[in-house]
Design a protein around this motif. Structure first.
Motif, mmCIF file in Angstrom:
data_model
loop_
_atom_site.group_PDB
_atom_site.id
_atom_site.type_symbol
_atom_site.label_atom_id
_atom_site.label_comp_id
_atom_site.label_asym_id
_atom_site.label_seq_id
_atom_site.Cartn_x
_atom_site.Cartn_y
_atom_site.Cartn_z
ATOM 1 N N ALA A 225 0.836 -1.206 0.000
ATOM 2 C CA ALA A 225 0.000 0.000 0.000
ATOM 3 C C ALA A 225 0.869 1.253 0.000
ATOM 4 O O ALA A 225 1.991 1.250 0.511
ATOM 5 C CB ALA A 225 -0.915 -0.017 1.223
ATOM 6 N N GLY A 226 0.338 2.306 -0.593
ATOM 7 C CA GLY A 226 1.044 3.585 -0.648
ATOM 8 C C GLY A 226 0.052 4.681 -0.940
ATOM 9 O O GLY A 226 -1.172 4.493 -0.837
ATOM 10 N N ARG B 93 -2.082 2.192 5.658
ATOM 11 C CA ARG B 93 -3.504 2.153 5.317
ATOM 12 C C ARG B 93 -4.188 1.078 6.181
ATOM 13 O O ARG B 93 -3.721 -0.068 6.226
ATOM 14 C CB ARG B 93 -3.721 1.818 3.841
ATOM 15 C CG ARG B 93 -3.388 2.967 2.894
ATOM 16 C CD ARG B 93 -3.668 2.562 1.466
ATOM 17 N NE ARG B 93 -3.381 3.630 0.524
ATOM 18 C CZ ARG B 93 -4.277 4.524 0.109
ATOM 19 N NH1 ARG B 93 -5.511 4.473 0.562
ATOM 20 N NH2 ARG B 93 -3.945 5.460 -0.756
ATOM 21 N N PRO B 94 -5.284 1.423 6.852
ATOM 22 C CA PRO B 94 -6.008 0.400 7.627
ATOM 23 C C PRO B 94 -6.654 -0.631 6.692
ATOM 24 O O PRO B 94 -7.132 -0.281 5.610
ATOM 25 C CB PRO B 94 -7.059 1.200 8.395
ATOM 26 C CG PRO B 94 -7.206 2.468 7.651
ATOM 27 C CD PRO B 94 -5.908 2.753 6.978
ATOM 28 N N LEU C 11 -1.330 -12.015 9.194
ATOM 29 C CA LEU C 11 -0.037 -12.574 9.590
ATOM 30 C C LEU C 11 0.719 -11.634 10.518
ATOM 31 O O LEU C 11 1.601 -12.089 11.266
ATOM 32 C CB LEU C 11 0.820 -12.853 8.347
ATOM 33 C CG LEU C 11 0.146 -13.716 7.261
ATOM 34 C CD1 LEU C 11 1.104 -13.919 6.084
ATOM 35 C CD2 LEU C 11 -0.265 -15.056 7.835
ATOM 36 N N ALA C 12 0.411 -10.339 10.460
ATOM 37 C CA ALA C 12 1.094 -9.386 11.347
ATOM 38 C C ALA C 12 0.155 -8.205 11.599
ATOM 39 O O ALA C 12 -0.680 -7.874 10.737
ATOM 40 C CB ALA C 12 2.401 -8.906 10.710
ATOM 41 N N ARG C 13 0.301 -7.618 12.800
ATOM 42 C CA ARG C 13 -0.513 -6.454 13.151
ATOM 43 C C ARG C 13 0.418 -5.372 13.718
ATOM 44 O O ARG C 13 1.471 -5.685 14.295
ATOM 45 C CB ARG C 13 -1.555 -6.803 14.222
ATOM 46 C CG ARG C 13 -2.660 -7.720 13.730
ATOM 47 C CD ARG C 13 -3.639 -8.019 14.849
ATOM 48 N NE ARG C 13 -4.666 -8.955 14.422
ATOM 49 C CZ ARG C 13 -5.779 -8.591 13.776
ATOM 50 N NH1 ARG C 13 -5.985 -7.293 13.491
ATOM 51 N NH2 ARG C 13 -6.671 -9.489 13.405
ATOM 52 N N PHE C 14 -0.025 -4.119 13.531
ATOM 53 C CA PHE C 14 0.694 -3.026 14.177
ATOM 54 C C PHE C 14 0.347 -3.018 15.657
ATOM 55 O O PHE C 14 -0.561 -3.727 16.121
ATOM 56 C CB PHE C 14 0.311 -1.700 13.516
ATOM 57 C CG PHE C 14 0.741 -1.634 12.068
ATOM 58 C CD1 PHE C 14 2.102 -1.594 11.744
ATOM 59 C CD2 PHE C 14 -0.186 -1.608 11.044
ATOM 60 C CE1 PHE C 14 2.494 -1.528 10.407
ATOM 61 C CE2 PHE C 14 0.201 -1.548 9.719
ATOM 62 C CZ PHE C 14 1.550 -1.518 9.403
ATOM 63 N N TRP D 223 0.388 -5.782 2.055
ATOM 64 C CA TRP D 223 1.248 -5.124 3.057
ATOM 65 C C TRP D 223 0.702 -3.707 3.253
ATOM 66 O O TRP D 223 0.563 -2.953 2.302
ATOM 67 C CB TRP D 223 2.689 -5.139 2.555
ATOM 68 C CG TRP D 223 3.691 -4.415 3.408
ATOM 69 C CD1 TRP D 223 4.447 -3.335 3.050
ATOM 70 C CD2 TRP D 223 4.082 -4.741 4.740
ATOM 71 N NE1 TRP D 223 5.269 -2.958 4.050
ATOM 72 C CE2 TRP D 223 5.063 -3.814 5.128
ATOM 73 C CE3 TRP D 223 3.689 -5.720 5.643
ATOM 74 C CZ2 TRP D 223 5.662 -3.825 6.387
ATOM 75 C CZ3 TRP D 223 4.293 -5.724 6.886
ATOM 76 C CH2 TRP D 223 5.264 -4.801 7.261
ATOM 77 N N ALA D 224 0.342 -3.341 4.492
ATOM 78 C CA ALA D 224 -0.408 -2.114 4.736
ATOM 79 C C ALA D 224 0.427 -0.856 4.552
ATOM 80 O O ALA D 224 -0.116 0.233 4.386
ATOM 81 C CB ALA D 224 -0.990 -2.142 6.146
#
Lengths: 303, 691
Positions: free
Chosen positions: B408-409, B469-470, B480-483, B503-504
């Motif tokens: 994401a971007g 980006r949420p 697989l991963a969280r902030f 990928w966020a």
């Protein structure tokens, strides 16, 4: 009861085999005709059409019976009279109470009695007797008045009867005395479950009315021997009452009581000139015919 | 005469049951209808029980069956002196013969077989023996046999194995034989070089009481010197567009004497390529590097050999060199992005040889379906959904097995009409104030992150994320991963046979500093390898491994394991069976050397070659004190052959088990019950007939 010795030439038919014959008439014919063929030389087969006497012609006599030969010799009118028919009334009084339906595996008492009645009625018809039938339990169930033409009605009635209600002797037989104003031969077929004295008291009026009374006491082998083994409950077919019974323990006493009952009944009947015979439903029907004809022979001699 | 379970005799009280049944009133349930109970009622009523037993024969049958059943459960046995005399002195002997490859040292194997023959010859006529061959596993010949010829035949035919020494399986097998034995004397004869490396597997094994272990050590008194090839390393490089591999071999000297001028040779495809000499220090190791060789497009078997010593099995190391694997990646960037937007990604993918990454870049505007033809992974780096036919082609490509990474971007717009490829809905960019956010949850069991699971293997949580980006994951998607604020950072979704990872945040340095962290390189590599379903080729396998051929089917070039018709040739030239049914395609790599797997239905006639090497743990010939091992197993110290013949007193349980009287009693009871059934049925029929 000990088995009667078979007469020479007699054909004894197993009641179980007879039960497979649907028509009572055919059954009666099978038994009686065979029986007669076997006994055609028997000394007591003497009831036939015989010349009796001449008597003076009375106005109103049938001129067909005029003896013209006597008229030719004597110039008097005589008519012939014959002792051709007994002209007796033969009636069967058949107990159709519920206890008669009992069977221990072979022919029921009711069927055996039915065969007996059919055979003897047929036999009587052969002798030109008038035949009738009364069935009773606690009351009169059916009645066929004696008549020379009533063979088929009697057989048909016999064919239809069913044992359903409890029975007694005093009340229905008292009523039945009204049916037999004319003397005749009365055959009682029953298992006679009552006090011997009460039974004979109920039969006496018939005897006093001038009838020849024959009593056929029909019993199943199980009623005589009481062959049951395991303890169980017994239910009276007529009253419906149940009784826990250990046959093994009671058997001897029971047999003794039955023999006493039969003996008492036979003795009382003898005292009142009533002919008594006991029948085991496992015995051939021919034996009943022997019994009956022996009685008839005795009656003939008396007459 | 004795009883093993006398309490069961209490069951004899059950005999009262048939007797009572025979005596008590048994009233039939059915009611008998009778014309008149006039006469019955006149008889005085007496309550009484049937005290006369009827059917004596039936009662005796039932009682006898019950008695036999109770006796069977009480488990009787006979203490007969004659019976004991027959079995006293007989031995249950288990001969354990070590066939691990260390037994190939010098003449150890021949001596071991001679010792086994001696053990067989020493058996008394009443003795029974079992022969167990063991290395890492154990296999027994005919159990408790008195056939001496059969045992000698087994010893004659047995061959040295390629496995390591593990005493555990063999001793466990011997323990089981002893426990089921009825003989009074239990004796194990272990013929081995008693390597210490195999002792750990024997932990927890204890022979039954009275059993003895007679060790027959086969070894040298002097410290065994042994040189082995411990392993090889491949250094891949590209020269003039061709891939070259330099093989490095690690040699180990386990002897107390240094070795100089040891010849080491490299063979490729069965032909010697280079021979070097090496000097090995005492109890030390050295690495020998051979000159690089150019690789072709096919797998090439090779081997590194040292001059043969007394233990030849570890003097050679086989391997198979595969051509370098290349993962083909297409990076789709935005034409309006800064030039360094793809810089970190392409540079990271430019590094790597196993596998190498073939990276091609394009822009979203120039992206078309033909770009996907030879690609394994597509990275949509800060771009939206491909428009038009290209988007549909991308969706089909993913469903057919392609891997898609969406980073994401600022420009990652994914309109409603775009192909449904994302694992979740993507929201507007979200800023994290201050030092930014970090990864708070990482699924270290996932192949992407499992390389970071071990301590000091990289910490992905050190990267700071300032904007992302949420994501609202779909139901079938996996996070697989969280902030650290709980927002998903990496979400996976399977589409058909393909995978999509979202990928966020970016893969550049605009929204986070991950690209400047050491974990960036392995992270990007693992992402790409996972999406490309990359599996590194295995250059060799350890002896004793069971191989699943389905994992090799790509190399075989078949249409699938179900359609394959395998023919496997072992290094010794034997044709070995491939498991069928549920375990179809599994082969046991028991021998050292090169296995050849042919697929009769494959278009490519070249076989798949598999290299198998012995476990070098077996090269350590350090021995354990045999008496120490014997003491561990038997619980007695200092036992000798003379002392090892205690006659085991046969326990009541053994006697009972040996005689098994209960079995005959049970059969007799069964026969009596059958007779009882026949008799009672006949009696019942008689009663019914009478009724």
């Amino acid at each position: 009861m000990d088995a009667q010795p078979a007469a020479p030439g007699a054909r004894f038919v197993d009641p179980n085999a007879l039960a497979r014959i649907g028509s009572l008439e055919l059954l009666a014919r099978t038994v009686v005709d065979g029986f007669i063929n076997g006994l055609h030389k028997a000394p007591y087969l003497g009831v036939s059409i015989d010349f009796a006497e001449h008597r003076m012609y009375m106005p109103g006599d049938d001129i067909r019976f005029m003896d013209w030969r006597v008229f030719a010799r004597t110039d008097r009118f005589y008519v012939k009279t014959f002792e051709a028919d007994t002209n007796a009334n033969f009636s069967v009084l058949f107990d159709v109470s519920r206890s008669m339906s009992f069977t221990s595996g072979g022919v029921s008492k009711l069927d055996y009695g039915r065969y007996l009645a059919a055979c003897l009625t047929y036999f009587s018809t052969k002798q030109r007797d008038r035949v009738g039938l009364v069935t009773f339990d606690d009351d009169i169930v059916t009645r066929v008045p004696p008549s020379a033409k009533h063979l088929e009605v009697v057989l048909h009635t016999l064919d239809r009867i069913e044992a359903g209600r409890p029975g007694s002797f005093e009340r229905p037989l008292f009523k039945a005395t009204e049916f037999f104003k004319r003397r005749g031969i009365l055959l009682f077929i029953s298992d006679f479950y009552d006090e011997p004295q009460a039974i004979v008291d109920a039969l006496k009026p018939f005897r006093y009315g001038g009838n020849d009374v024959l009593v056929f006491h029909v019993l199943d082998p199980a009623e005589i021997d009481f062959p049951y083994d395991d303890a169980t409950s017994f239910q009276d077919l007529e009253t419906g009452r149940k009784l826990p019974v250990v046959p093994e323990k009671l058997r001897e006493q029971y047999r003794q009581l039955v023999q006493e009952h039969v003996g008492a009944l036979s003795k009382l009947c003898g005292e009142n000139r009533i002919d008594y015979a006991m029948f085991n439903t496992s015995q051939p029907l021919d034996h009943a015919l022997f019994q009956y004809l022996a009685m008839r022979h005795k009656l003939t001699r008396v007459r | 005469m004795g009883l093993l379970a006398p309490l069961f005799l209490l069951g004899l009280a059950a005999i009262a049951v048939p007797i009572v049944i025979h005596m008590i009133q048994r009233e039939r349930k059915e009611v008998i209808e009778f014309p008149s109970l006039m006469f019955v009622r006149r008889i005085p009523f007496h309550s009484f029980r049937r005290q006369r037993i009827r059917h004596w024969f039936l009662l005796l049958l039932r009682c006898a069956a019950l008695v036999l059943l109770v006796l069977a459960f009480a488990r009787p046995f006979v203490r007969s002196p004659a019976l004991a005399a027959v079995t006293d002195g007989a031995r249950e002997v288990v001969i354990l013969l070590d066939r691990s490859y260390s037994m190939g040292f010098g003449d150890h194997w021949e001596r071991a077989r001679d010792a086994a023959r001696d053990a067989v010859n020493g058996l008394a006529p009443d003795d029974r023996a079992t022969l167990i061959f063991f290395d890492s596993g154990a296999a027994a010949g005919p159990r408790s046999t008195t056939e001496r010829a059969s045992l000698r035949g087994l010893i004659r035919d047995v061959e040295l194995g390629a496995g390591v020494t593990r005493y555990g399986p063999a001793l466990k097998l011997a323990e089981g034989i002893f426990e089921s034995s009825e003989l009074p004397r239990l004796e194990a004869v272990m013929i081995s070089d008693f390597q210490r490396s195999g002792v750990d597997s024997a932990a927890g094994i204890r022979f039954p009481e009275g059993a003895v272990l007679t060790p027959v050590p086969i070894g040298s008194d002097v410290a065994a010197a042994n040189v082995s090839v411990a392993g090889v390393l491949f250094h891949r490089e590209y020269f003039s567009g061709r891939e070259r591999v330099a093989v490095g071999a690690r040699l180990t000297n386990r002897g107390a004497v240094a070795i100089e001028g040891l010849g080491v040779s490299l063979e490729m495809d069965g032909r010697p390529v280079e021979t070097l000499t090496a000097d090995l220090p005492a109890n030390g190791s050295v690495t020998v590097d051979f000159a690089a060789v150019t690789l072709t497009d096919v797998r090439v078997p090779g081997a590194v050999r040292v001059e043969a010593d007394t233990l030849p099995a570890d003097d050679v190391f086989h391997f198979v060199i595969s051509p370098g694997q290349v993962v083909r990646v297409l990076v789709v960037g935005n034409e309006r992005s800064a030039p360094e937007a793809d810089l970190y990604l392409t540079r990271a993918l430019g590094i790597g040889s196993a596998p190498a990454f073939d990276v091609r870049s394009t822009t979203l505007a120039a992206f078309e379906a033909a770009d996907l033809d030879d690609r394994q992974v597509v990275v949509l780096n800060d771009v939206g959904a491909p428009p038009g036919d290209a988007g549909g082609a991308l969706a089909d490509w993913v469903a057919a097995g392609g891997g898609l990474l969406v980073a994401a971007g600022e420009r990652s717009a994914w309109p409603a009409g775009a192909p449904d490829l994302l694992p979740g809905g993507v929201g507007s960019p979200q800023d994290r104030a201050g030092r930014g956010g970090a990864l708070g949850y990482v699924d270290y069991t996932h192949p992407v992150f499992e390389v970071f699971a071990a301590p000091r293997s990289g910490d992905v949580t050190t990267a700071r994320f300032f904007r992302y980006r949420p994501i609202e994951p779909q139901a079938e998607a996996v996070t697989l991963a969280r902030f650290d604020d709980g927002q998903p950072a990496l979400v996976e979704r399977r589409i058909g046979r393909g995978n999509v990872l979202l990928w966020a945040s970016g893969l550049d340095s605009f929204w986070n500093d991950l690209a400047k962290k050491p974990v960036y390189l392995p992270f990007v590599h693992r992402l790409t390898e996972y999406l490309a379903d990359y599996r590194p080729p295995t250059p060799w396998f350890p002896a004793g491994q069971v191989l699943n051929l389905s994992e090799q089917e790509v190399a075989l070039g078949t249409g699938g394991l179900a359609e394959a018709e395998f023919v496997v040739m072992s290094p010794s030239g034997r044709r070995i069976p491939v498991s069928a049914g549920d375990r179809a395609g599994f082969i046991d790599l028991a021998e050292q050397g090169l296995y050849e797997v042919h697929d009769a239905r494959a278009a490519d006639p070249r076989p798949l070659t598999l290299a198998v090497n012995v476990d070098l743990a077996e090269s350590d010939l350090t021995a354990v004190d045999p008496e120490e091992l014997a003491a561990t197993l038997t619980g007695r110290v200092g036992q000798g052959r003379e002392a090892s013949a205690p006659v085991r007193e046969i326990s009541a349980g053994d006697l009972e088990r040996r005689q098994s009287v209960w079995w005959y009693l049970l059969v007799a009871a069964f026969l009596l019950l059958v007779g009882e059934t026949v008799v009672s049925n006949r009696l019942s029929r008689t009663v019914l007939t009478a009724d």
